[in-house]
Every structure is written in structure tokens, then in C-alpha cells.
Design a protein around this motif. Structure first.
Motif, mmCIF file in Angstrom:
data_model
loop_
_atom_site.group_PDB
_atom_site.id
_atom_site.type_symbol
_atom_site.label_atom_id
_atom_site.label_comp_id
_atom_site.label_asym_id
_atom_site.label_seq_id
_atom_site.Cartn_x
_atom_site.Cartn_y
_atom_site.Cartn_z
ATOM 1 N N ILE A 162 0.849 -1.186 0.000
ATOM 2 C CA ILE A 162 0.000 0.000 0.000
ATOM 3 C C ILE A 162 0.885 1.237 0.000
ATOM 4 C CG2 ILE A 162 -1.700 1.341 1.316
ATOM 5 C CD1 ILE A 162 -2.681 -1.326 2.499
ATOM 6 N N PHE A 163 0.570 2.174 -0.884
ATOM 7 C CA PHE A 163 1.212 3.478 -0.848
ATOM 8 C C PHE A 163 0.216 4.491 -0.302
ATOM 9 C CE2 PHE A 163 4.338 1.585 -3.566
ATOM 10 C CZ PHE A 163 5.489 2.332 -3.346
ATOM 11 N N MET A 164 0.700 5.354 0.572
ATOM 12 C CA MET A 164 -0.134 6.411 1.118
ATOM 13 C C MET A 164 0.588 7.733 0.919
ATOM 14 S SD MET A 164 -1.808 6.520 4.938
ATOM 15 C CE MET A 164 -2.494 4.869 4.679
ATOM 16 N N VAL A 165 -0.067 8.676 0.256
ATOM 17 C CA VAL A 165 0.518 9.982 -0.020
ATOM 18 C C VAL A 165 -0.320 11.028 0.693
ATOM 19 C CG1 VAL A 165 1.298 11.567 -1.821
ATOM 20 C CG2 VAL A 165 1.177 9.114 -2.293
ATOM 21 N N GLY A 166 0.338 11.963 1.381
ATOM 22 C CA GLY A 166 -0.425 12.958 2.122
ATOM 23 C C GLY A 166 0.287 14.290 2.213
ATOM 24 N N THR A 167 -0.491 15.340 2.441
ATOM 25 C CA THR A 167 0.080 16.641 2.740
ATOM 26 C C THR A 167 0.404 16.709 4.226
ATOM 27 O OG1 THR A 167 -2.154 17.532 2.986
ATOM 28 C CG2 THR A 167 -1.079 17.826 0.838
ATOM 29 N N ASP A 168 1.008 17.818 4.645
ATOM 30 C CA ASP A 168 1.428 17.893 6.046
ATOM 31 C C ASP A 168 0.248 17.923 7.005
ATOM 32 O OD1 ASP A 168 0.700 20.453 5.214
ATOM 33 O OD2 ASP A 168 2.156 21.450 6.503
ATOM 34 N N GLY A 169 -0.947 18.288 6.507
ATOM 35 C CA GLY A 169 -2.122 18.231 7.367
ATOM 36 C C GLY A 169 -2.394 16.826 7.874
ATOM 37 N N MET A 170 -2.056 15.831 7.090
ATOM 38 C CA MET A 170 -2.147 14.442 7.538
ATOM 39 C C MET A 170 -0.930 14.073 8.380
ATOM 40 S SD MET A 170 -1.975 10.881 5.348
ATOM 41 C CE MET A 170 -0.239 10.480 5.614
ATOM 42 N N LEU A 171 0.251 14.302 7.836
ATOM 43 C CA LEU A 171 1.470 13.814 8.461
ATOM 44 C C LEU A 171 1.768 14.495 9.797
ATOM 45 C CD1 LEU A 171 3.604 13.692 5.196
ATOM 46 C CD2 LEU A 171 2.673 11.732 6.436
ATOM 47 N N ASP A 172 1.287 15.733 9.986
ATOM 48 C CA ASP A 172 1.530 16.447 11.242
ATOM 49 C C ASP A 172 0.595 16.014 12.361
ATOM 50 O OD1 ASP A 172 3.626 18.015 10.356
ATOM 51 O OD2 ASP A 172 2.360 19.706 9.782
ATOM 52 N N ASN A 173 -0.485 15.299 12.021
ATOM 53 C CA ASN A 173 -1.528 15.051 13.008
ATOM 54 C C ASN A 173 -1.780 13.579 13.323
ATOM 55 O OD1 ASN A 173 -2.633 17.715 13.774
ATOM 56 N ND2 ASN A 173 -3.006 17.907 11.574
ATOM 57 N N ILE A 174 -0.990 12.688 12.760
ATOM 58 C CA ILE A 174 -1.207 11.273 13.041
ATOM 59 C C ILE A 174 0.141 10.552 13.019
ATOM 60 C CG2 ILE A 174 -1.727 10.767 10.608
ATOM 61 C CD1 ILE A 174 -3.761 8.665 11.664
ATOM 62 N N PHE A 175 0.392 9.773 14.063
ATOM 63 C CA PHE A 175 1.665 9.062 14.174
ATOM 64 C C PHE A 175 1.683 7.827 13.275
ATOM 65 C CE2 PHE A 175 1.865 11.289 18.321
ATOM 66 C CZ PHE A 175 3.138 11.829 18.208
ATOM 67 N N GLU A 176 2.871 7.400 12.922
ATOM 68 C CA GLU A 176 3.027 6.203 12.093
ATOM 69 C C GLU A 176 2.397 4.989 12.768
ATOM 70 O OE1 GLU A 176 7.020 5.565 10.591
ATOM 71 O OE2 GLU A 176 7.381 7.732 10.572
ATOM 72 N N SER A 177 2.538 4.893 14.082
ATOM 73 C CA SER A 177 1.957 3.743 14.804
ATOM 74 C C SER A 177 0.436 3.733 14.667
ATOM 75 C CB SER A 177 2.356 3.784 16.274
ATOM 76 O OG SER A 177 1.932 4.996 16.884
ATOM 77 N N GLU A 178 -0.195 4.916 14.668
ATOM 78 C CA GLU A 178 -1.641 5.000 14.484
ATOM 79 C C GLU A 178 -2.030 4.545 13.079
ATOM 80 O OE1 GLU A 178 -3.595 8.617 16.641
ATOM 81 O OE2 GLU A 178 -1.633 9.289 15.941
ATOM 82 N N ILE A 179 -1.255 5.000 12.096
ATOM 83 C CA ILE A 179 -1.520 4.615 10.709
ATOM 84 C C ILE A 179 -1.415 3.107 10.547
ATOM 85 C CG2 ILE A 179 -0.650 4.757 8.339
ATOM 86 C CD1 ILE A 179 0.148 7.662 8.962
#
Length: 241
Positions: A162-179
Motif C-alpha cells: 500500500i502506498f499512502m501519499v499525504g500533505t502535512d495536514g495528515m502527516l503532522d496530526n497522526i503518528f506512524e503507529s496509528e496509521i
């Protein structure tokens, strides 16, 4: 490549479309995201116009590149940058699937980015390009970077990643462990790409409004910011089948 997405512009009646933009060219297996740098609002500029023009030109550039034989994200980025004339600055991440070589090729500028996930585990995250906290590299037509700074990467892929692409609005608000936890549940429940994107984006949104949440942005600020970061949120999920 089967793709789904979610876009959640932050609540601003003067900019109902927000300042993020994206494109998806499923025929040529290429996707991209862009995040408009908000500082331009102080100059009375709606930077969302720039990001949308940049993504429109990226879509056109993808087709042009495909007609030459194969899609190069770096060349798509270069062409889009050259042909975008609106005022503004933007981060950008473009990825394309090369089915012949079984690789994913990327070009990234700034703090938008991508994750490669296998069996619910993140095995690659694109590095952030920034001069300092809150100052990412950015393309633009006024005192900004140009495509020469784009970071290129070619990653081997296989079925069911799976590839997941996001802007900083996603990456700043959710940890990798949550994903990873959300992705594992999605795999077990056989969720579609769009359903997974929706779950990721909505949790990032929830965290962004929590003034006391432990978030990647708060940690990166080293005490200068607490809680989530209210922002436009773009999430694109691509299942490789």
C-alpha cells in the motif's frame, strides 16, 4: 494501482476549496499532492489557486510523459512548475508506478510525502525537506526553490503493498503507529482504498482540533506548539494489486 482519496479543507469561508490540491491519473498510474504555503495569505494571495494550477499541469505533464514512453515524476514536476503562472508557493510529491520494472518512482519537495506499507507495517517514509521547523522546501515563482531540489527515489514494489501519499495536514496530526494500526484493521476488514483514506484523514482531522493531543507536529516543535495543527488534509491511498 487502485486509488482512493479524501480531501478535507479547513473551515475558511473565504477559501472553501482550501489550499491543498491533488491529481490522480489512474491510466498512467501516477498521483500527486501539493500543499499551498499559507504565508501568502498575508499578501492577499489565495495560494490554493497556485496549487490547483500546479496539479492540473502535473496531470497534463503525466500524459505528455506517457506519450514519450514512460512517466518520470521529476520531469512531470519540472513541466508543471514551468507552466504554472499563478502567484504562490507549494510543497509537492508525485509518484508513479512502473509496472514493467515493478518499482514506484517518486519526486518530492518539502514536507508532503509518502509512506510504503507492507502487511500493516510502514517500511519507508519519505524524508522531510526543510530549512527548519515550519520552513519546508517549496516550489514557487517568487524567492522559492526550483525543481532541482526535488528528492528522487525508486522503490521496489510487490503485490498487496500500500502506498499512502499525504500533505502535512495528515502527516503532522497522526503518528506512524496509528496509521499502522488503522491499516491492519483495514486489511482484515478488506476495506477499499477510499475507505482507508477516509479513516486516516478523519482521525488526522480529529487530532488536529485536540489542543492537548500528542502529535508529530507538537513533538517536532520542541515545546513551541501544543496539540494538533488545524490545516487542510489530503490523503491518497493506492493499493498495488
Amino acid at each position: 494501482m487502485v486509488v482512493g482519496y479524501l480531501y478535507l479543507p479547513k473551515d475558511n469561508p473565504n477559501k472553501p476549496l482550501g489550499e491543498d490540491a491533488h491529481f490522480m491519473h489512474e491510466l498512467y498510474q501516477t498521483i500527486g499532492v501539493a500543499y499551498g504555503v499559507a504565508g501568502w495569505a498575508l499578501k492577499g494571495v489565495n495560494v490554493g489557486i497556485y496549487t490547483r494550477e500546479l496539479m492540473k499541469n502535473s496531470f497534463i505533464g503525466t500524459y505528455d510523459e506517457a506519450m514519450k514512453g514512460h512517466v518520470s515524476p521529476k520531469r512531470v514536476l519540472e513541466e508543471a512548475y514551468k507552466n504554472t503562472n499563478s502567484k504562490g508557493q507549494s510543497t509537492i510529491c508525485i509518484i508513479t508506478l512502473n509496472s514493467v520494472k515493478s518499482t514506484m518512482v517518486t519526486a518530492n519537495v518539502g514536507d508532503s510525502g509518502l509512506l510504503l506499507i507492507r502487511k500493516g507495517k510502514i517500511i519507508y517514509k519519505s524524508p522531510i525537506q526543510q530549512r527548519g521547523f515550519g520552513c519546508p522546501y517549496q516550489l514557487g515563482n517568487c524567492n522559492a526553490n526550483n525543481p532541482s531540489v526535488a528528492q528522487e527515489m525508486e522503490l521496489n514494489v510487490e503485490k498487496d503493498v500500500i502506498f499512502m501519499v499525504g500533505t502535512d495536514g495528515m502527516l503532522d496530526n497522526i503518528f506512524e503507529s496509528e496509521i499502522e494500526e488503522i491499516v491492519r484493521r483495514a486489511i482484515n476488514e478488506k476495506l477499499k482504498a477510499e475507505e482507508l483514506a477516509s479513516q486516516i484523514g478523519n482521525i488526522a482531522l480529529y487530532n488536529s482540533f485536540d489542543r492537548f493531543a500528542d502529535t508529530p507536529y507538537a513533538r517536532a516543535s520542541e515545546g513551541r506548539h501544543k496539540g494538533g495543527k488545524i490545516d487542510d488534509i489530503t490523503v491518497i491511498v493506492a493499493y498495488i494489486q
